[in-house]
Design a protein around this motif. Structure first.
Motif, PDB file in Angstrom:
ATOM      1  N   ALA A  80     -31.093  32.525  63.428  1.00 32.03           N
ATOM      2  CA  ALA A  80     -32.383  31.933  64.353  1.00 32.03           C
ATOM      3  C   ALA A  80     -33.573  31.935  63.696  1.00 32.03           C
ATOM      4  O   ALA A  80     -34.445  31.197  63.669  1.00 32.03           O
ATOM      5  N   PHE A  81     -33.904  33.293  63.135  1.00 30.44           N
ATOM      6  CA  PHE A  81     -35.223  33.637  62.670  1.00 30.44           C
ATOM      7  C   PHE A  81     -35.484  32.956  61.357  1.00 30.44           C
ATOM      8  O   PHE A  81     -36.428  32.418  61.132  1.00 30.44           O
ATOM      9  N   LEU A  82     -34.453  32.673  60.528  1.00 33.78           N
ATOM     10  CA  LEU A  82     -34.635  31.932  59.293  1.00 33.78           C
ATOM     11  C   LEU A  82     -34.905  30.454  59.593  1.00 33.78           C
ATOM     12  O   LEU A  82     -35.985  29.587  58.887  1.00 33.78           O
ATOM     13  N   PHE A  83     -33.944  29.859  60.592  1.00 34.66           N
ATOM     14  CA  PHE A  83     -33.941  28.441  60.563  1.00 34.66           C
ATOM     15  C   PHE A  83     -35.371  28.249  61.314  1.00 34.66           C
ATOM     16  O   PHE A  83     -36.147  27.498  60.905  1.00 34.66           O
ATOM     17  N   THR A  84     -35.940  28.959  62.299  1.00 33.97           N
ATOM     18  CA  THR A  84     -37.163  28.506  62.956  1.00 33.97           C
ATOM     19  C   THR A  84     -38.455  28.731  61.863  1.00 33.97           C
ATOM     20  O   THR A  84     -39.366  27.998  62.109  1.00 33.97           O
ATOM     21  N   GLY A  85     -38.152  29.724  61.000  1.00 27.18           N
ATOM     22  CA  GLY A  85     -39.266  30.025  59.959  1.00 27.18           C
ATOM     23  C   GLY A  85     -39.206  28.827  59.136  1.00 27.18           C
ATOM     24  O   GLY A  85     -40.489  28.412  58.906  1.00 27.18           O
ATOM     25  N   PHE A  86     -38.071  28.402  58.397  1.00 31.99           N
ATOM     26  CA  PHE A  86     -38.164  27.414  57.266  1.00 31.99           C
ATOM     27  C   PHE A  86     -38.350  26.058  57.833  1.00 31.99           C
ATOM     28  O   PHE A  86     -38.933  25.005  57.240  1.00 31.99           O
TER      29      PHE A  86
ATOM     30  N   ARG B  95     -42.508  28.681  62.012  1.00 33.65           N
ATOM     31  CA  ARG B  95     -43.055  29.183  63.100  1.00 33.65           C
ATOM     32  C   ARG B  95     -42.930  30.640  62.858  1.00 33.65           C
ATOM     33  O   ARG B  95     -42.598  31.521  63.613  1.00 33.65           O
ATOM     34  N   TRP B  96     -43.540  31.342  61.732  1.00 34.12           N
ATOM     35  CA  TRP B  96     -43.553  32.496  61.303  1.00 34.12           C
ATOM     36  C   TRP B  96     -44.132  33.593  62.368  1.00 34.12           C
ATOM     37  O   TRP B  96     -44.109  34.645  62.499  1.00 34.12           O
ATOM     38  N   ASP B  97     -45.074  32.701  62.988  1.00 33.87           N
ATOM     39  CA  ASP B  97     -46.175  33.598  63.688  1.00 33.87           C
ATOM     40  C   ASP B  97     -45.696  34.127  64.923  1.00 33.87           C
ATOM     41  O   ASP B  97     -45.924  35.091  65.633  1.00 33.87           O
ATOM     42  N   VAL B  98     -44.493  33.380  65.343  1.00 31.47           N
ATOM     43  CA  VAL B  98     -44.076  33.834  66.952  1.00 31.47           C
ATOM     44  C   VAL B  98     -42.382  34.321  66.781  1.00 31.47           C
ATOM     45  O   VAL B  98     -41.912  35.008  67.612  1.00 31.47           O
ATOM     46  N   ASN B  99     -41.859  33.808  65.646  1.00 31.28           N
ATOM     47  CA  ASN B  99     -40.125  33.833  65.706  1.00 31.28           C
ATOM     48  C   ASN B  99     -39.880  35.288  65.335  1.00 31.28           C
ATOM     49  O   ASN B  99     -38.846  35.569  65.642  1.00 31.28           O
ATOM     50  N   TRP B 100     -41.003  36.170  64.843  1.00 38.32           N
ATOM     51  CA  TRP B 100     -40.516  37.890  64.611  1.00 38.32           C
ATOM     52  C   TRP B 100     -39.982  38.174  66.087  1.00 38.32           C
ATOM     53  O   TRP B 100     -39.231  39.215  66.112  1.00 38.32           O
ATOM     54  N   ALA B 101     -40.603  37.476  67.265  1.00 35.71           N
ATOM     55  CA  ALA B 101     -39.899  38.267  68.707  1.00 35.71           C
ATOM     56  C   ALA B 101     -38.308  38.075  68.971  1.00 35.71           C
ATOM     57  O   ALA B 101     -37.963  38.779  69.690  1.00 35.71           O
ATOM     58  N   ILE B 102     -37.749  37.313  67.856  1.00 44.48           N
ATOM     59  CA  ILE B 102     -36.330  37.331  68.086  1.00 44.48           C
ATOM     60  C   ILE B 102     -35.841  38.510  67.969  1.00 44.48           C
ATOM     61  O   ILE B 102     -34.840  38.751  68.745  1.00 44.48           O
TER      62      ILE B 102
END
Length: 320
Positions: A278-284, A288-295
């Protein structure tokens, strides 16, 4: 004193391996040790003190009859662990923690490298090249990490027999308890440092985004590296503490505890790969690297909640 320990172990060998029996055994051991030291201070010899202690505390039949406890079916006595075997296990556990922690750090570094390379080359109009180089670098680091995980697991393979239970000589148990007490401040400092790194790491994302929104992915890379260092501290120093805990645990393993550990491992094997995907999908896809770290912290909280819910439900079934 070791003679008393061996005698007490033999007394309880035919009794059920329950928590009640373990508490009774510890109470008797404390009383026998106190009486033994009192007799030694009174000037009695080693053999005289042991003989008196055994004569006063050695009648287990009357005590179990009062409690309504019946001997269990005879079973093979647990093996006695030697000093060399105990310290070899502790060394293997430490080494395993080091390699596992480094492997996790390499995985985090690989993802951080992928994000940084993709962002860097995107700013120069060559996003495909950045993604290619980042992917190659990430897979190289992940491959090295997998090798470390395998090496780490193989180091502990020869100690699987410890899961069947063991006994410790009295002097070795005292040495290990002393070593655990000396190690406690180091373990506490490692935990505090790791928690502080986890708490502070998201600040790197906000700081990078505050400077420029385009720098947010670099903040995510720094966040992953700092979080990787924190996880390394947890795993490495936690393994050392785990070695002391394992060696000093009671000479039986509760089936409920083993089942809880198995379920926790299964849940972790499912939930963390999903979180990473989910982190890689939402990032690439959505950048949304600015918020997906919360995953990741959310996944950690969910993992803990699921484990606690299972533990509570399982204990409820046992008590009923």
């Amino acid at each position: 004193m070791e003679t008393i320990i061996v005698y007490l172990n033999n007394m309880f060998a035919s009794l059920p391996k329950t928590l009640e029996m373990q508490r009774l055994k510890q109470e008797m051991l404390s009383g026998m040790e106190e009486k033994y030291l009192e007799l030694k201070r009174a000037g009695m010899s080693e053999n005289e003190a042991i003989g008196i202690v055994i004569s006063e505390f050695g009648n287990i039949e009357e005590l179990t009859a009062e409690l309504g406890i019946h001997p269990a079916a005879p079973e093979q006595a647990l093996p006695m662990l030697t000093e060399d075997e105990a310290y070899e296990y502790a060394a293997a556990k430490r080494s395993s923690g080091r390699w596992t922690g480094l492997g996790v750090l390499l995985c985090a570094s690989g993802v951080a490298l992928l994000i940084a390379m993709d962002t860097l080359f995107e700013n120069y109009g060559s996003e495909d090249m950045g993604s290619l180089l980042g992917m190659v670098g990430m897979f190289v680091l992940v491959a090295a990490a997998v090798g470390m995980f395998i090496h780490s697991g193989m180091k502990l393979d020869r100690f699987k027999s410890l899961e069947q239970g063991f006994q410790l000589p009295y002097t070795l148990r005292m040495e290990l308890q002393h070593g655990q007490a000396l190690y406690a401040p180091t373990y506490r400092l490692a935990l505090i440092t790791g928690v502080c790194l986890c708490v502070l790491s998201p600040a790197l994302i906000f700081a990078a985004a505050y400077i420029d929104d385009d720098f947010a992915p670099y903040g995510v890379s720094a966040f992953l590296l700092m979080a990787g260092v924190a996880v390394f501290l947890f795993i490495y120093y936690g393994n050392i503490q785990g070695a002391y805990t394992k060696l000093l645990e009671e000479p039986f393993i509760a089936a409920e505890k083993k089942e809880e550990e198995r379920i926790a491992g299964v849940v972790g094997a499912i939930i963390w790969p999903l979180a990473t995907a989910a982190f890689l999908f939402t990032g690439f896809v959505y950048h949304r690297w600015d918020v997906n770290w919360a995953i990741f912290p959310i996944t950690g909280i969910l993992h803990g909640m699921l484990n606690n819910v299972y533990r509570i439900l399982n204990r409820g079934k046992v008590s009923s």
